[in-house]
Design a protein around this motif. Structure first.
Motif, PDB file in Angstrom:
ATOM      1  N   ALA A  59       0.848  -1.202   0.000  1.00  0.00           N
ATOM      2  CA  ALA A  59       0.000   0.000   0.000  1.00  0.00           C
ATOM      3  C   ALA A  59       0.882   1.250   0.000  1.00  0.00           C
ATOM      4  O   ALA A  59       1.406   1.664   1.038  1.00  0.00           O
ATOM      5  CB  ALA A  59      -0.925  -0.008   1.210  1.00  0.00           C
ATOM      6  N   LYS A  75       0.511   4.350  -0.016  1.00  0.00           N
ATOM      7  CA  LYS A  75       0.250   5.561   0.756  1.00  0.00           C
ATOM      8  C   LYS A  75       0.952   5.568   2.116  1.00  0.00           C
ATOM      9  O   LYS A  75       1.163   6.625   2.698  1.00  0.00           O
ATOM     10  CB  LYS A  75      -1.252   5.794   0.927  1.00  0.00           C
ATOM     11  N   ASP A  96      -0.430  -1.335  -4.259  1.00  0.00           N
ATOM     12  CA  ASP A  96      -1.809  -0.911  -4.051  1.00  0.00           C
ATOM     13  C   ASP A  96      -1.805   0.612  -4.029  1.00  0.00           C
ATOM     14  O   ASP A  96      -1.067   1.223  -3.259  1.00  0.00           O
ATOM     15  CB  ASP A  96      -2.337  -1.468  -2.722  1.00  0.00           C
ATOM     16  N   THR A 144      -7.289   1.466  -6.068  1.00  0.00           N
ATOM     17  CA  THR A 144      -8.438   1.350  -5.165  1.00  0.00           C
ATOM     18  C   THR A 144      -8.815   2.708  -4.592  1.00  0.00           C
ATOM     19  O   THR A 144      -8.532   2.994  -3.434  1.00  0.00           O
ATOM     20  CB  THR A 144      -8.085   0.393  -3.990  1.00  0.00           C
ATOM     21  N   HIS A 169     -11.199  -4.352   2.425  1.00  0.00           N
ATOM     22  CA  HIS A 169     -10.133  -3.821   3.284  1.00  0.00           C
ATOM     23  C   HIS A 169     -10.845  -3.206   4.469  1.00  0.00           C
ATOM     24  O   HIS A 169     -11.493  -2.182   4.340  1.00  0.00           O
ATOM     25  CB  HIS A 169      -9.297  -2.777   2.555  1.00  0.00           C
ATOM     26  N   SER A 189      -7.211  -0.760   9.590  1.00  0.00           N
ATOM     27  CA  SER A 189      -5.993  -1.153  10.286  1.00  0.00           C
ATOM     28  C   SER A 189      -6.274  -1.814  11.618  1.00  0.00           C
ATOM     29  O   SER A 189      -7.369  -1.703  12.159  1.00  0.00           O
ATOM     30  CB  SER A 189      -5.141   0.087  10.536  1.00  0.00           C
ATOM     31  N   SER A 193      -5.794  -5.167   3.865  1.00  0.00           N
ATOM     32  CA  SER A 193      -4.803  -5.210   4.933  1.00  0.00           C
ATOM     33  C   SER A 193      -5.514  -5.200   6.274  1.00  0.00           C
ATOM     34  O   SER A 193      -6.652  -5.631   6.378  1.00  0.00           O
ATOM     35  CB  SER A 193      -3.860  -4.023   4.813  1.00  0.00           C
ATOM     36  N   GLU A 252      -2.815  -6.351   0.854  1.00  0.00           N
ATOM     37  CA  GLU A 252      -2.333  -4.978   0.627  1.00  0.00           C
ATOM     38  C   GLU A 252      -1.743  -4.377   1.887  1.00  0.00           C
ATOM     39  O   GLU A 252      -2.236  -3.369   2.390  1.00  0.00           O
ATOM     40  CB  GLU A 252      -3.504  -4.104   0.163  1.00  0.00           C
ATOM     41  N   GLY A 293       0.424  -2.124   4.275  1.00  0.00           N
ATOM     42  CA  GLY A 293       1.202  -0.882   4.250  1.00  0.00           C
ATOM     43  C   GLY A 293       2.065  -0.871   5.493  1.00  0.00           C
ATOM     44  O   GLY A 293       3.244  -1.232   5.495  1.00  0.00           O
ATOM     45  N   LYS A 294       1.385  -0.495   6.593  1.00  0.00           N
ATOM     46  CA  LYS A 294       1.996  -0.477   7.923  1.00  0.00           C
ATOM     47  C   LYS A 294       2.876  -1.682   8.230  1.00  0.00           C
ATOM     48  O   LYS A 294       3.965  -1.560   8.746  1.00  0.00           O
ATOM     49  CB  LYS A 294       0.844  -0.533   8.927  1.00  0.00           C
ATOM     50  N   TYR A 341       2.876   6.173   7.430  1.00  0.00           N
ATOM     51  CA  TYR A 341       2.032   7.358   7.675  1.00  0.00           C
ATOM     52  C   TYR A 341       2.770   8.428   8.480  1.00  0.00           C
ATOM     53  O   TYR A 341       2.155   9.167   9.250  1.00  0.00           O
ATOM     54  CB  TYR A 341       0.710   6.948   8.345  1.00  0.00           C
TER      55      TYR A 341
HETATM   56  C1  PLP Z   1      -4.503   2.172   3.485  1.00  0.00           C
HETATM   57  C2  PLP Z   1      -4.878   0.962   2.739  1.00  0.00           C
HETATM   58  C3  PLP Z   1      -4.159  -0.226   2.914  1.00  0.00           C
HETATM   59  C4  PLP Z   1      -3.020  -0.369   3.892  1.00  0.00           C
HETATM   60  O1  PLP Z   1      -3.414  -0.361   5.214  1.00  0.00           O
HETATM   61  P1  PLP Z   1      -2.352  -0.614   6.391  1.00  0.00           P
HETATM   62  O2  PLP Z   1      -3.109  -0.492   7.638  1.00  0.00           O
HETATM   63  O3  PLP Z   1      -1.282   0.424   6.245  1.00  0.00           O
HETATM   64  O4  PLP Z   1      -1.758  -1.966   6.169  1.00  0.00           O
HETATM   65  C5  PLP Z   1      -4.543  -1.306   2.143  1.00  0.00           C
HETATM   66  N1  PLP Z   1      -5.560  -1.233   1.247  1.00  0.00           N
HETATM   67  C6  PLP Z   1      -6.274  -0.103   1.059  1.00  0.00           C
HETATM   68  C7  PLP Z   1      -7.368  -0.073   0.063  1.00  0.00           C
HETATM   69  C8  PLP Z   1      -5.959   1.032   1.794  1.00  0.00           C
HETATM   70  O5  PLP Z   1      -6.678   2.151   1.615  1.00  0.00           O
END
Ligand code: PLP
Length: 412
Positions: free
Chosen positions: A57, A59, A78, A101, A193, A196, A228, A270, A272-273, A367
């Motif tokens: 992810a 972002k 993602d 997404t 999704h 978190s 995620s 997906e 991120g964290k 983040y």
């Molecule tokens: C933000 C996001 C993620 C990642 O979430 P994390 O908590 O950082 O793992 C995955 N998929 C989508 C669609 C998101 O918006």
């Protein structure tokens, strides 16, 4: 939690002395350890007995060098905006490796993503209708479902609950099928999704169960995307999602699903964290140590403009005094230099802080920089990526030109 190693009264991150990194790059600076990103990536991959497709992810931490490293590890991407799509392509991902997404975007932006050739994921029925009228069966599509399960304890970062703006409700599947029948949409993926911080493996499995059930009504799927929600340890002894247990249980369940569905589908995640949070250490300098009637403040050369999570979500980041790791412990409130009450860490035990000391925030990889702003006309920090004992500057600290770049000084 992000590790700092102390040897002979000196603090090290990724085997490099933090004070030397600070003198080389200045403060405040985001430091990232590529070895931790790699470790987390492999941990997740190896937890599953079925082949999984990890879409990082973007972002969470969108620096192009980090994206390139993810690509090198074998991840896909993602993305949540057309700009992240562009960035991913610039980082070297092929369009098929990128899933887009977004939420609450226009059909024009979605069309721009179609033109780039990435996988399109749609999260509301009106957009699905517009997409169907425009493309019919000519462009495959994925649908984002909201299974209405409450993830984690924080309402703000949970996206699966009934009040959430994300996804198409499971109760609207009849309507979705009507849209598909009329527009001949080619649905290749189902996505969820739920936000978190899902700690409980069974919550994850319940979400998956809902998606597997719905999947039976979509005969042409290629993949299931479970998004995620992996919880990361922000506290010293915090709980995290048991990825090994999740991998084991979900792999078994997914195999059973595939055999009842009639063919093997791909399984996407997906994170991120999970991949980058622990890899990041944010360092800043203590400008002032100020005793008030109520507390002792440590005032830093940074603030909520560079690390927003404590203000935005009441998030907890562990804090360390990097300069005097062996000093006696005292209680402080660590605050920023922004003209707001930007407490970054309240009532924390820190090794005694003197003015000029380096203070580090742990778990700053996700983040952190990606939410940084220029509030108070401050420059955004530098970013440094460490790989195999070498440090690489991957973003310059901003300067006055960055602040004024798009401003137009008109004389009225
Ligand atoms: C933000 C996001 C993620 C990642 O979430 P994390 O908590 O950082 O793992 C995955 N998929 C989508 C669609 C998101 O918006």
């Amino acid at each position: 939690m992000t590790p700092i190693e102390v040897k002979d009264n000196k603090s090290y991150f990724a085997n490099l002395p933090i004070e030397e990194l600070a003198s080389k790059y200045g403060t405040p600076t985001y430091l990232y350890d590529a070895a931790i990103i790699e470790k987390k990536y492999k941990q997740l991959r190896e937890a599953f007995k079925v082949k999984i497709n990890i879409k990082y992810a973007a972002k969470a931490l969108s620096n192009i060098s980090v994206l390139k490293f993810m690509k090198k590890l074998g991840a896909g991407l993602d993305t949540v905006s057309i700009q992240e799509v562009e960035l991913g392509l610039q980082a070297g991902f092929s369009p098929e490796e990128i899933i887009y997404t977004p939420n609450c975007v226009s059909i024009e932006e979605v069309s721009a993503a179609v033109d780039k050739g990435v996988i399109i994921n749609i999260d509301n029925i009106p957009l699905l209708e517009q997409f169907g009228h425009k493309y019919g069966s000519s462009v495959p599509v994925c649908i984002r479902i909201n299974p209405h399960i409450m993830a984690g304890g924080n309402y703000e970062i949970s996206t699966g609950h009934i009040d959430s703006k994300f996804g198409i409700s499971i109760h609207q599947m009849r309507h979705v099928q009507r849209v598909i029948q009329h527009t001949k949409l080619d649905v290749k993926g189902l996505h969820m999704h739920t936000g978190s911080d899902i700690l409980d493996v069974d919550v994850f499995l319940r979400g998956a169960e809902i998606l597997f059930e719905i999947a039976e009504d979509f005969p042409d799927l290629n993949f299931i995307d479970l998004g995620s929600g992996f919880k990361v340890s922000y506290w010293n002894d915090d709980n995290t999602t048991d990825v090994a247990e999740l991998g084991k249980k979900l792999s078994e369940r997914f195999k059973v699903f595939c055999s009842s569905y009639g063919r093997d589908l791909e399984l996407f995640f997906e994170p991120g964290k999970y991949l980058v949070s622990e890899a990041g250490l944010f360092i800043a300098k203590a400008n002032v140590v100020k005793q008030t009637t109520a507390t002792v403040f440590v005032g830093l050369d940074t603030g909520m403009n560079h690390l927003l999570r404590p203000k935005l979500y009441n998030a907890h980041h562990e804090v360390s005094n990097v300069s005097y790791p062996q000093g006696i412990e005292r209680i402080y409130s660590v605050v920023g230099y922004i003209c707001e009450s930007d407490t970054l860490a309240a009532d924390r035990k820190l090794n005694e802080v003197n003015e000029g000391d380096l203070i580090a925030f742990h778990n700053a990889g996700a983040y952190g920089m990606s939410m940084a702003s220029n509030y108070n006309s401050r420059f955004r920090p530098a970013e440094v990526l460490i790989y195999k004992g070498k440090d690489y500057l991957i973003r310059k600290r901003e300067d006055m030109e960055d602040i004024t770049r798009n401003m137009i000084a008109v004389d009225l």
